[in-house]
Design a protein around this motif. Structure first.
Motif, PDB file in Angstrom:
ATOM      1  N   LYS A   1       0.814  -1.212   0.000  1.00  0.00           N
ATOM      2  CA  LYS A   1       0.000   0.000   0.000  1.00  0.00           C
ATOM      3  C   LYS A   1       0.853   1.271   0.000  1.00  0.00           C
ATOM      4  O   LYS A   1       0.325   2.378  -0.121  1.00  0.00           O
ATOM      5  CB  LYS A   1      -0.940  -0.005   1.212  1.00  0.00           C
TER       6      LYS A   1
ATOM      7  N   ARG B   1       4.191  -2.409  -4.393  1.00  0.00           N
ATOM      8  CA  ARG B   1       3.281  -3.486  -4.786  1.00  0.00           C
ATOM      9  C   ARG B   1       3.894  -4.342  -5.890  1.00  0.00           C
ATOM     10  O   ARG B   1       3.783  -5.577  -5.870  1.00  0.00           O
ATOM     11  CB  ARG B   1       1.950  -2.883  -5.265  1.00  0.00           C
TER      12      ARG B   1
ATOM     13  N   LYS C   1       4.749  -8.284  -5.641  1.00  0.00           N
ATOM     14  CA  LYS C   1       4.150  -9.179  -6.626  1.00  0.00           C
ATOM     15  C   LYS C   1       5.215 -10.025  -7.311  1.00  0.00           C
ATOM     16  O   LYS C   1       5.035 -11.242  -7.510  1.00  0.00           O
ATOM     17  CB  LYS C   1       3.364  -8.375  -7.671  1.00  0.00           C
TER      18      LYS C   1
ATOM     19  N   GLU D   1      -5.559 -14.777   1.971  1.00  0.00           N
ATOM     20  CA  GLU D   1      -6.466 -14.019   1.116  1.00  0.00           C
ATOM     21  C   GLU D   1      -5.947 -12.605   0.869  1.00  0.00           C
ATOM     22  O   GLU D   1      -6.088 -12.058  -0.227  1.00  0.00           O
ATOM     23  CB  GLU D   1      -7.866 -13.975   1.728  1.00  0.00           C
ATOM     24  N   GLU D   2      -5.360 -12.005   1.896  1.00  0.00           N
ATOM     25  CA  GLU D   2      -4.769 -10.666   1.723  1.00  0.00           C
ATOM     26  C   GLU D   2      -3.606 -10.729   0.745  1.00  0.00           C
ATOM     27  O   GLU D   2      -3.440  -9.848  -0.106  1.00  0.00           O
ATOM     28  CB  GLU D   2      -4.293 -10.132   3.076  1.00  0.00           C
TER      29      GLU D   2
ATOM     30  N   LYS E   1      -4.477 -10.668  -2.930  1.00  0.00           N
ATOM     31  CA  LYS E   1      -4.851  -9.384  -3.519  1.00  0.00           C
ATOM     32  C   LYS E   1      -3.702  -8.785  -4.320  1.00  0.00           C
ATOM     33  O   LYS E   1      -3.918  -7.987  -5.236  1.00  0.00           O
ATOM     34  CB  LYS E   1      -5.293  -8.405  -2.428  1.00  0.00           C
ATOM     35  N   THR E   2      -2.476  -9.188  -3.975  1.00  0.00           N
ATOM     36  CA  THR E   2      -1.304  -8.740  -4.731  1.00  0.00           C
ATOM     37  C   THR E   2      -0.940  -9.747  -5.808  1.00  0.00           C
ATOM     38  O   THR E   2      -0.690  -9.395  -6.958  1.00  0.00           O
ATOM     39  CB  THR E   2      -0.102  -8.540  -3.786  1.00  0.00           C
TER      40      THR E   2
ATOM     41  N   ARG F   1      -2.041 -14.082  -6.642  1.00  0.00           N
ATOM     42  CA  ARG F   1      -2.645 -15.348  -6.216  1.00  0.00           C
ATOM     43  C   ARG F   1      -1.799 -16.512  -6.730  1.00  0.00           C
ATOM     44  O   ARG F   1      -1.822 -16.848  -7.911  1.00  0.00           O
ATOM     45  CB  ARG F   1      -4.082 -15.460  -6.722  1.00  0.00           C
TER      46      ARG F   1
END
Length: 357
Positions: A110, A116, A120, A138-139, A142-143, A145
């Motif tokens: 963030k 980010r 990733k 799960e968090e 968001k970046t 999977r």
């Protein structure tokens, strides 16, 4: 199995993983950009890099690559997705399991688009990802999977964390936490004050806060402004081996965090047969059985937390029932041995998957 851990050697969680894994016959090599005074099993081979963090995450790439080539591990497990995840990625470690810890996936991406993108890239490079909780997995997604994700919770040593007789007949609520805004210690103090007032200011009700942090002075000032300074004790930093003693001073353990990726402190309290009051921050709610091991209240809701306190203060039998069930919950689901089983199983699957690909 020959394993390389790339992680902060000065972190108690790193030490617990390394020391625990060697007891299972795994040949553990720990590479770190942090020096440490923690005690490691003699069987753990520790390599402290010449260049320390944070610059060491970039400048130690060739040193790490040389060490990995020399060790020739079956698997590299990097802990913390940003700094050590980057070091693992740049050193070309394969197969690799990247263990995310919390702020690396909640806060880091963030900060900016660049942060980010870096995270990733680290997640995408790893052969698989490990997370201490489902909510943090799960968090992380968001970046990026990952196709291969393992839930590898921190376990509790139930032989170290167990109930012992409390020294005082007073009713004591408390927590063991870093004194930082995200952990909601201010909410805890306000809720305690409200409960104390609602109960007509009993002279046997106290709050104990163990831990150090940047908000210490601000929190002390808060107790003064609420007129409860004499009821609140700040113990300061407590070494991990002394945490069971601090927990056994309490009747109720409270954690009203605004953000929490996992609830190992909750499990330690439950293992000591303490009922818990927690916020609905994802990691805390995931390990707490509402109405059975404790009570879950909304984040930043002082009145809800105060009401939960009043309920447990007034009901000794409920405190005992929740404490007993909490211990059972830990022994059945969150012992350190179970956590080692889960982690080793993840290692074996990543290695096998890599052979097949």
């Amino acid at each position: 199995m020959k394993l390389v851990l790339i992680s902060a050697a000065n972190c108690i969680h790193t030490a617990r993983w390394a020391n625990g894994l060697v007891t299972r016959g795994i040949d553990v090599h720990l590479i770190s950009a942090h020096s440490s005074e923690l005690v490691y099993d003699d069987r753990v081979k520790l390599y402290v890099l010449n260049n320390k963090a944070p610059l060491g995450y970039l400048s130690s790439v060739f040193e790490v690559k040389a060490l990995i080539n020399e060790i020739a591990p079956d698997l590299v497990n990097a802990h913390y997705a940003t700094g050590y995840g980057l070091l693992s990625r740049l050193s070309g470690s394969k197969p690799s399991l990247l263990s995310v810890w919390g702020t690396d996936v909640y806060d880091f991406p963030k900060k900016s688009f660049f942060h980010r993108l870096l995270l990733k890239g680290n997640l995408k490079y790893a052969s698989a990802v490990a997370s201490t909780s489902h909510c943090m997995a799960e968090e992380t997604a968001k970046t990026f999977r990952s196709d291969e994700v393992y839930i590898t919770p921190f376990g509790v040593d139930e032989h170290a964390f167990f109930s012992s007789s409390k020294e005082s007949s007073d009713i004591v609520l408390g927590t063991v936490k870093t004194l930082n805004k995200k952990y909601g210690i201010d909410t805890l103090i306000k809720a305690f004050s409200q409960a104390w007032e609602a109960l007509n200011k009993p002279d046997n009700l106290y709050l104990e806060i163990s831990g150090s942090g940047p908000d210490m002075n601000e929190l002390i000032t808060l107790t003064e402004s609420l007129g409860i300074k004499g009821l609140v004790t700040f113990h300061g930093h407590v070494d991990h081996e002394k945490v069971p003693h601090m927990l056994n001073r309490l009747d109720v353990y409270c954690a009203l965090s605004r953000l929490e990726s996992f609830g190992v402190a909750i499990l330690e309290a439950c293992s000591c047969e303490k009922p818990v009051i927690v916020s609905d921050a994802d990691g805390l709610a995931e390990v707490t059985l509402h109405g059975k091991t404790g009570l879950v209240v909304p984040k930043d809701d002082v009145s809800a937390a105060a009401n939960a306190m009043i309920k447990l203060i007034n009901d000794k039998e409920l405190r005992k029932e929740m404490g007993t069930f909490g211990r059972k919950h830990v022994v059945e689901n969150y012992t350190w041995d179970k956590s080692l089983d889960i982690m080793i199983n993840a290692y074996e699957k990543v290695i096998e998957h890599n052979k097949q690909s």
